[in-house]
Write a protein that holds these residues in place. Structure first.
Motif, PDB file in Angstrom:
ATOM      1  N   ASP A 201       0.949  -1.017   0.600  1.00  8.10           N
ATOM      2  CA  ASP A 201      -0.430   0.417  -0.068  1.00  8.10           C
ATOM      3  C   ASP A 201       0.942   1.151   0.240  1.00  8.10           C
ATOM      4  N   ILE A 202       1.718   1.558   0.647  1.00 10.56           N
ATOM      5  CA  ILE A 202       2.784   2.466   1.147  1.00 10.56           C
ATOM      6  C   ILE A 202       3.982   2.649  -0.257  1.00 10.56           C
ATOM      7  N   TYR A 203       3.858   1.807  -0.993  1.00 11.31           N
ATOM      8  CA  TYR A 203       4.772   1.870  -2.850  1.00 11.31           C
ATOM      9  C   TYR A 203       3.464   2.265  -3.276  1.00 11.31           C
ATOM     10  N   GLU A 204       1.750   1.920  -3.627  1.00  7.75           N
ATOM     11  CA  GLU A 204       1.228   2.587  -4.846  1.00  7.75           C
ATOM     12  C   GLU A 204       1.067   4.288  -4.207  1.00  7.75           C
ATOM     13  N   ARG A 205       0.961   4.002  -2.941  1.00 11.56           N
ATOM     14  CA  ARG A 205       1.079   4.969  -2.371  1.00 11.56           C
ATOM     15  C   ARG A 205       1.319   6.264  -3.247  1.00 11.56           C
ATOM     16  N   LEU A 206       2.948   5.752  -2.954  1.00  7.96           N
ATOM     17  CA  LEU A 206       4.079   6.847  -3.561  1.00  7.96           C
ATOM     18  C   LEU A 206       4.079   7.148  -4.777  1.00  7.96           C
ATOM     19  N   LEU A 207       3.492   5.658  -6.116  1.00  9.00           N
ATOM     20  CA  LEU A 207       3.009   6.135  -7.643  1.00  9.00           C
ATOM     21  C   LEU A 207       2.779   7.023  -7.735  1.00  9.00           C
ATOM     22  N   ASP A 208       1.312   7.096  -6.699  1.00 10.59           N
ATOM     23  CA  ASP A 208      -0.314   8.302  -6.670  1.00 10.59           C
ATOM     24  C   ASP A 208       1.215   9.252  -6.560  1.00 10.59           C
ATOM     25  N   ILE A 209       1.793   9.347  -5.826  1.00  9.52           N
ATOM     26  CA  ILE A 209       2.044  11.141  -5.705  1.00  9.52           C
ATOM     27  C   ILE A 209       3.476  11.481  -7.054  1.00  9.52           C
ATOM     28  N   ILE A 210       3.952  10.010  -7.426  1.00 13.46           N
ATOM     29  CA  ILE A 210       4.692  10.744  -9.184  1.00 13.46           C
ATOM     30  C   ILE A 210       3.837  10.403 -10.154  1.00 13.46           C
TER      31      ILE A 210
ATOM     32  N   PHE B 192       9.559  -1.018  -9.546  1.00 10.06           N
ATOM     33  CA  PHE B 192       9.324  -1.754  -7.978  1.00 10.06           C
ATOM     34  C   PHE B 192      10.730  -2.531  -7.401  1.00 10.06           C
ATOM     35  N   PRO B 193      10.610  -1.596  -5.979  1.00  4.84           N
ATOM     36  CA  PRO B 193      11.523  -1.586  -5.209  1.00  4.84           C
ATOM     37  C   PRO B 193      12.377  -3.504  -5.237  1.00  4.84           C
ATOM     38  N   TYR B 194      14.143  -3.446  -5.020  1.00  3.05           N
ATOM     39  CA  TYR B 194      14.662  -4.388  -5.580  1.00  3.05           C
ATOM     40  C   TYR B 194      15.069  -5.049  -4.346  1.00  3.05           C
ATOM     41  N   PRO B 195      15.337  -6.427  -4.159  1.00  2.00           N
ATOM     42  CA  PRO B 195      15.748  -7.093  -2.288  1.00  2.00           C
ATOM     43  C   PRO B 195      17.309  -6.407  -3.009  1.00  2.00           C
ATOM     44  N   ALA B 196      18.281  -6.067  -1.380  1.00  2.00           N
ATOM     45  CA  ALA B 196      19.644  -6.552  -1.325  1.00  2.00           C
ATOM     46  C   ALA B 196      20.163  -7.392  -1.891  1.00  2.00           C
TER      47      ALA B 196
ATOM     48  N   ILE C 139      13.193   3.709   2.521  1.00  2.00           N
ATOM     49  CA  ILE C 139      13.292   2.429   2.096  1.00  2.00           C
ATOM     50  C   ILE C 139      13.003   1.480   0.876  1.00  2.00           C
ATOM     51  N   ILE C 140      11.684   1.955   0.615  1.00  2.00           N
ATOM     52  CA  ILE C 140      10.874   1.381  -1.035  1.00  2.00           C
ATOM     53  C   ILE C 140      11.617   2.360  -1.763  1.00  2.00           C
ATOM     54  N   LEU C 141      11.417   3.460  -1.689  1.00  2.00           N
ATOM     55  CA  LEU C 141      12.060   4.562  -2.922  1.00  2.00           C
ATOM     56  C   LEU C 141      13.847   4.252  -3.192  1.00  2.00           C
TER      57      LEU C 141
ATOM     58  N   LEU D 207      21.478  -1.516   2.808  1.00  2.00           N
ATOM     59  CA  LEU D 207      19.904  -2.301   1.505  1.00  2.00           C
ATOM     60  C   LEU D 207      19.288  -3.609   2.174  1.00  2.00           C
ATOM     61  N   THR D 208      18.434  -4.459   2.027  1.00  2.00           N
ATOM     62  CA  THR D 208      17.952  -5.234   3.121  1.00  2.00           C
ATOM     63  C   THR D 208      17.419  -6.278   1.894  1.00  2.00           C
ATOM     64  N   GLU D 209      16.709  -7.157   1.907  1.00  2.00           N
ATOM     65  CA  GLU D 209      16.294  -7.636   1.317  1.00  2.00           C
ATOM     66  C   GLU D 209      14.783  -8.392   1.355  1.00  2.00           C
ATOM     67  N   GLY D 210      13.966  -7.619   2.437  1.00  2.00           N
ATOM     68  CA  GLY D 210      12.162  -7.597   2.170  1.00  2.00           C
ATOM     69  C   GLY D 210      12.150  -6.356   3.581  1.00  2.00           C
ATOM     70  N   LEU D 211      11.500  -5.849   2.903  1.00  2.00           N
ATOM     71  CA  LEU D 211      10.964  -4.910   4.039  1.00  2.00           C
ATOM     72  C   LEU D 211       9.078  -5.015   4.450  1.00  2.00           C
ATOM     73  N   TYR D 212       8.544  -5.315   6.298  1.00  2.00           N
ATOM     74  CA  TYR D 212       7.778  -5.623   6.595  1.00  2.00           C
ATOM     75  C   TYR D 212       7.095  -4.752   6.847  1.00  2.00           C
ATOM     76  N   TYR D 213       6.191  -3.818   6.889  1.00  2.00           N
ATOM     77  CA  TYR D 213       5.158  -2.827   7.730  1.00  2.00           C
ATOM     78  C   TYR D 213       4.056  -3.459   7.782  1.00  2.00           C
ATOM     79  N   PHE D 214       3.939  -3.213   9.170  1.00  2.00           N
ATOM     80  CA  PHE D 214       2.292  -3.904   9.475  1.00  2.00           C
ATOM     81  C   PHE D 214       1.793  -2.476  10.378  1.00  2.00           C
ATOM     82  N   ALA D 215       0.300  -2.001   9.452  1.00  2.00           N
ATOM     83  CA  ALA D 215      -0.106  -0.494  10.250  1.00  2.00           C
ATOM     84  C   ALA D 215      -0.293  -1.603  11.825  1.00  2.00           C
ATOM     85  N   LYS D 216      -1.767  -0.208  11.564  1.00  2.00           N
ATOM     86  CA  LYS D 216      -2.042  -0.192  13.301  1.00  2.00           C
ATOM     87  C   LYS D 216      -3.513  -0.875  13.311  1.00  2.00           C
TER      88      LYS D 216
END
Length: 705
Positions: free
Chosen positions: A84-93, A110-114, A541-543, A559-568
């Motif tokens: 969702d964060i990634y898609e919202r960033l695209l909506d700004i771009i 799209f974001p690539y792993p390390a 991180i995503i950008l 750089l890292t291999e993966g992003l885990y984002y857990f919203a409220k």
């Protein structure tokens, strides 16, 4: 997008069956064109194929990209919230795109792993150039306007049917070959005698004949035939130049705009379309200047065509006006005339009534001839006629006296037909010249338009970076993320300005001296900006992993291999949802490189149990040296009581209320500081905003603090 040897045809793409493949070929003209559109990520054009919408086109291109690159967006964005964060960033771009092509193609980034650091750094290198382009050209309003006219070339066009041209042959065997090649564009007739030739030729403006012996015979003066050798194999533009021209005319605005943009980019000192030199661009400019949007020879290209066209446009009105003039002049002449008869004349009239007409004719002949001559001169003045066209005027009005006078419609039609034939004969030469050039320039046009469209993709990213003053991150070894003057893009895009933040986690030059904590609890006031900071971290991180610039004046990131984002979470979960949430978090227990961002996990169950669960998750993350985590929580005290590992606690705290009763908050977290949630400030704000029973209620609550 790089190509892959495993994809050589549309059949190699799993989601495209035979029926869909036919639609792609029909739209793009050839399978190669269709394949190139898919492999190059031309989402805008793919979306135009029958039965293919934008969503399908984006997912198709992403799937092919994933197959070629060996990685998918989901391989890095490990949770729905991260996606969702990634898609919202695209909506700004996307709003920075000037072409529909660029707006859709942004979805292919799209974001690539390390493990694909090479790809990330390659994109970063390109983006640095995009930003330079934007800095040079963003203020060029003419360029921005022209980009709005550029779109992928229209490849789906019906063949042109030319009605006033015919091909003749006397050989039945050649007839079939010629029909197969040109039958859908022109009429093709089989003739067996000179009479057949003349009859067929007189029905068309332009007659082309195969080099058969029959056409060497002498033809009537009014029949002209163009003999073309080897009709079956000659260049198509010689026979139907309209095909090449019509294709270009449908895209004339696109080609012209792309040409001007190419020159502007080069004038700005940037290398662009280097394989096409200025001489070819000059030739293209001269060529497209000769045709209009309807596929015709552009007015002003040939003075003779313009002269003849003017005659055709004005002839009916001119003849009608002159006809009225002639009758008015004759009427005036009749009114002013007197006829004197002698006795002898009267006797002749009595004997023969025809004598009266003869006498009247003799009296009026001079006036009639004079008026007709004036009419001819008036036509010559009104129309730019030359000698051959003037000859048609000799018989346009009756030689014998009549009243009212009527112009001869047959003679006018003959004159118009003659002019039309002259126009078409000159036009065919221009069209052949243009079509020949367009055939030679076809690949140049394709490359130029494609390059301009791809330029706008990069220009979009550059304009986005310039508008938000983004900077390219410095990629560091190890586990860490630190930035200076960072701004949450979601807030910035909505509110225009936001408070910049400095923050660091892990090992960076921005981290507190001697503090390399990778696992952090973020505490603080309600509405203090904890969630916004978590979003900001995710954005950076995503950008970064997309190879894009980030919203900070300076930033370091490992750089890292993966992003885990857990919203409220929305309220306390039931038993089933609670179990599902724990399963979701079980993935953080492996030893892979990862960044984990969590917003108020405590709401999944009662505070005591939540604190124990969170502490257990944090302990496992701290044991993995390749993990970095930030957990937002109001239970930092309880969590720390249950912790058996070192975890840093940072805090965002409010210092009171301003004159407008807004919280005074330092949005930049304090390191190693447990911040109070300060609910008493919220209560105080409500107390000061109300009166009566409500105020008594809030006063009672405040006393509890």
């Amino acid at each position: 997008m790089k190509h892959n040897d495993s994809i050589r045809s549309l059949n190699d793409i799993p989601r495209i069956g035979e029926k869909m493949a036919r639609r792609f070929i029909e739209y793009f003209g050839t399978e190669q064109n269709a394949l190139e559109a898919i492999l190059s990520g031309d989402v805008a054009s793919i979306s135009c194929v029958e039965g293919v919408g934008q969503r399908y086109a984006i997912s198709l291109v992403q799937e092919i990209n994933s197959k070629i690159e060996g990685v998918r967006a989901q391989d890095f964005l490990k949770t729905r919230e991260a996606m969702d964060i990634y898609e919202r960033l695209l909506d700004i771009i996307k709003p920075f795109a000037h072409t529909g092509y660029a707006k859709e193609k942004i979805h292919t980034f799209f974001p690539y792993p390390a493990s694909r650091r090479d790809r990330i750094e390659s994109i970063q290198s390109s983006v640095a150039q995009y930003i330079e382009h934007a800095d040079r050209l963003m203020g060029n309003e003419r360029l921005l306007c022209l980009l709005g006219y550029v779109r992928p070339l229209n490849t789906k066009l019906k063949p042109v049917k030319v009605r006033d041209r015919v091909i003749l042959t006397s050989d039945p065997k050649r007839l079939e070959k010629i029909k197969k090649r040109f039958g859908e564009y022109l009429d093709v007739h089989l003739v067996s005698s000179l009479t057949d030739v003349v009859d067929s030729a007189r029905g068309y403006t332009h007659v082309i004949a195969a080099d058969d012996s029959l056409f060497s015979c002498e033809l009537p003066e009014d029949v002209e035939i163009e003999i073309i050798a080897e009709l079956e194999t000659c260049d198509g533009w010689k026979i139907v130049p309209e095909n090449e021209i019509f294709q270009a005319s449908r895209d004339l605005c696109v080609i012209d705009s792309s040409l001007q943009i190419t020159r502007m980019i080069r004038t700005a000192g940037m290398t662009f379309l280097h394989e096409v030199d200025d001489a070819i661009l000059d030739k293209l400019e001269r060529t497209v200047c000769m045709i209009d949007e309807n596929g015709d020879v552009r007015a002003g290209t040939d003075p003779e065509i313009d002269r003849l066209t003017l005659i055709l446009d004005r002839i009916d009105t001119t003849i009608a006006n002159v006809n009225t003039f002639v009758n008015q002049e004759l009427e005036n002449a009749l009114r002013e005339s007197q006829l004197v008869l002698s006795g002898h004349d009267m006797l002749r009239m009595i004997r023969d009534s025809g004598e009266l007409k003869s006498m009247l004719g003799g009296q009026l002949r001079h006036n009639y001839v004079s008026v007709i001559e004036k009419a001819r001169k008036h036509i010559c003045t009104a129309l730019p006629l030359q000698k051959k066209e003037i000859l048609f005027l000799d018989d346009i009005f009756p030689q014998s006296i009549t009243y009212p006078v009527e112009a001869d419609r047959t003679q006018i039609t003959n004159m118009k037909q003659y002019v039309k034939e002259r126009i078409e004969k000159r036009k065919i030469e221009h069209k052949r010249q243009v079509a020949c050039s367009l055939t030679d320039l076809r690949e140049c046009i394709r490359k130029m338009v494609k390059n301009v469209l791809d330029f706008d993709v990069g220009f979009t990213i550059g304009c986005f970076a310039s508008e938000y003053a983004l900077s390219l991150p410095r990629i560091i070894e190890g586990t860490g993320l630190g930035f200076k003057d960072a701004e949450n893009l979601f807030l910035r895009s909505r509110h225009g300005t936001v408070v910049p933040i400095d923050y660091a986690v892990g090992t960076t030059s921005f981290s507190p001296k001697g503090d390399t904590s990778r696992i952090v609890l973020l505490s603080g006031v309600n509405s203090g900006g904890k969630t916004s900071l978590l979003e900001l971290l995710a954005q950076c991180i995503i950008l970064t992993h997309m190879g894009f610039p980030v919203p900070a004046s300076d930033i370091e990131i490992g750089l890292t291999e993966g992003l885990y984002y857990f919203a409220k979470s929305k309220g306390t979960l039931d038993a089933g949802a609670f179990e599902t949430t724990l399963i979701d978090f079980s993935v953080v227990a492996d030893g892979s490189e990862k960044i984990v961002l969590v917003d108020e996990l405590e709401s999944i169950t009662e505070p005591g149990a939540s604190a124990r669960i969170i502490s257990g998750i944090l302990e496992m993350l701290s044991e993995n040296e390749n993990s970095l985590a930030v957990f937002v929580s109001h239970l930092s005290g309880l969590i720390m009581e249950n912790m058996q590992s070192d975890v840093r606690v940072d805090g965002i705290e409010a210092n009171g209320l301003d004159c407008d009763l807004n919280l005074i908050v330092d949005r930049t977290p304090r390191y190693n500081y447990v911040a109070r949630s300060t609910p008493e400030l919220i209560v105080e704000r409500l107390l000061r905003r109300t009166n009566g029973n409500e105020q008594i209620f809030y006063e009672r609550l405040k006393s509890k603090f």
